[in-house]
Scaffold this motif. Structure first.
Motif, short mmCIF file in Angstrom:
data_model
loop_
_atom_site.label_atom_id
_atom_site.label_comp_id
_atom_site.label_asym_id
_atom_site.label_seq_id
_atom_site.Cartn_x
_atom_site.Cartn_y
_atom_site.Cartn_z
N THR A 98 0.86 -1.19 0.00
CA THR A 98 0.00 0.00 0.00
C THR A 98 0.89 1.23 0.00
O THR A 98 1.86 1.30 0.77
CB THR A 98 -0.91 0.03 1.24
OG1 THR A 98 -1.71 -1.15 1.26
CG2 THR A 98 -1.82 1.24 1.23
N ASP A 99 0.59 2.18 -0.86
CA ASP A 99 1.30 3.45 -0.88
C ASP A 99 1.27 4.00 0.56
O ASP A 99 0.21 4.06 1.18
CB ASP A 99 0.57 4.40 -1.84
CG ASP A 99 1.22 5.76 -1.94
OD1 ASP A 99 1.61 6.34 -0.90
OD2 ASP A 99 1.29 6.28 -3.06
N PRO A 100 2.43 4.38 1.11
CA PRO A 100 2.47 4.86 2.50
C PRO A 100 1.47 5.97 2.82
O PRO A 100 0.96 6.05 3.93
CB PRO A 100 3.91 5.33 2.67
CG PRO A 100 4.69 4.48 1.72
CD PRO A 100 3.77 4.31 0.52
N GLU A 101 1.15 6.82 1.85
CA GLU A 101 0.18 7.90 2.09
C GLU A 101 -1.24 7.38 2.30
O GLU A 101 -2.10 8.12 2.80
CB GLU A 101 0.19 8.89 0.92
CG GLU A 101 1.46 9.70 0.82
CD GLU A 101 1.39 10.71 -0.31
OE1 GLU A 101 0.28 11.20 -0.62
OE2 GLU A 101 2.45 11.01 -0.88
N PHE A 102 -1.51 6.13 1.95
CA PHE A 102 -2.85 5.57 2.05
C PHE A 102 -2.97 4.47 3.09
O PHE A 102 -4.01 3.83 3.19
CB PHE A 102 -3.30 5.05 0.67
CG PHE A 102 -3.59 6.17 -0.28
CD1 PHE A 102 -4.87 6.66 -0.42
CD2 PHE A 102 -2.57 6.75 -1.01
CE1 PHE A 102 -5.13 7.71 -1.28
CE2 PHE A 102 -2.82 7.81 -1.87
CZ PHE A 102 -4.11 8.29 -2.00
N ARG A 103 -1.93 4.28 3.87
CA ARG A 103 -1.98 3.24 4.90
C ARG A 103 -2.94 3.63 6.01
O ARG A 103 -3.16 4.81 6.29
CB ARG A 103 -0.58 2.98 5.44
CG ARG A 103 0.25 2.33 4.36
CD ARG A 103 1.56 1.82 4.84
NE ARG A 103 2.25 1.23 3.68
CZ ARG A 103 3.54 1.08 3.58
NH1 ARG A 103 4.30 1.47 4.58
NH2 ARG A 103 4.06 0.55 2.52
N GLY A 104 -3.53 2.62 6.65
CA GLY A 104 -4.46 2.85 7.74
C GLY A 104 -5.87 3.17 7.28
O GLY A 104 -6.71 3.56 8.08
N ARG A 105 -6.14 2.99 6.00
CA ARG A 105 -7.45 3.32 5.44
C ARG A 105 -8.18 2.09 4.89
O ARG A 105 -9.15 2.23 4.15
CB ARG A 105 -7.32 4.36 4.34
CG ARG A 105 -6.68 5.65 4.81
CD ARG A 105 -6.67 6.65 3.68
NE ARG A 105 -5.79 7.76 3.99
CZ ARG A 105 -5.65 8.80 3.19
NH1 ARG A 105 -6.31 8.87 2.06
NH2 ARG A 105 -4.83 9.77 3.51
#
Length: 166
Positions: A98-105
């Motif tokens: 997952t692209d780090p900017e979109f993690r946790g979603r």
């Protein structure tokens, strides 16, 4: 960019798969990060081992027998996962990223859920995967999806092998 993530299957019979659809960039980020985490950082894709460069430059050939899932936010690819066709009743999950900017979603969870559904539809009785032991977030995610640590089928040091029945 929209905050909604749609997990879509990029490669299905009759559809093409290319590095230009954003998959190549995701695979490049995955492999570059992995090499750095293993203590052998490389400056760019050209310094990666041949087999990884082949995945990045021509995923259609590299994953010809597999299904590649890509998570998108709008038209941008933000996550990927490869699930193999069953062999001896087992599919394998590879390249979850997952692209780090979109993690946790929920991107990785969506990809993993779709991969398990696809493996079950393909007739697999189990799914296996391997993950580096320092990727504790990924190991926890797999555990939440019912994967358990199993005897290693890979001789690489620091690799955790996991499996779950379908």
């Amino acid at each position: 960019m929209a905050d909604q993530h749609v997990v879509s299957i990029v490669r299905r019979p009759g559809r093409t798969l290319s590095a230009e659809d954003g998959l190549g960039a995701l695979l490049a980020a995955y492999h570059l990060r992995t090499e750095a985490e293993k203590g052998a950082p490389v400056a760019d894709v050209d310094a990666l081992p041949d087999r990884y460069r082949a995945e990045i430059s021509d995923p259609r050939t590299a994953f010809a027998a597999d299904v590649v899932l890509v998570a998108r936010s709008g038209s941008a690819a933000v996550g990927c996962l490869v699930v193999t066709a069953p062999v001896d009743g087992r599919s394998e999950i590879k390249r979850l990223w997952t692209d780090p900017e979109f993690r946790g979603r929920g991107v990785a969870s969506g990809l993993l859920g779709d991969a398990l559904a696809h493996a079950a539809e393909s007739g697999a009785g189990a799914v296996r995967l391997s993950v580096w032991k320092w990727r504790t977030g990924a190991i926890a995610l797999y555990g939440r999806f019912g994967f358990a640590v199993t005897e290693s089928w890979d001789e690489r040091d620091q690799l955790v092998c996991m499996e779950r029945a379908l």
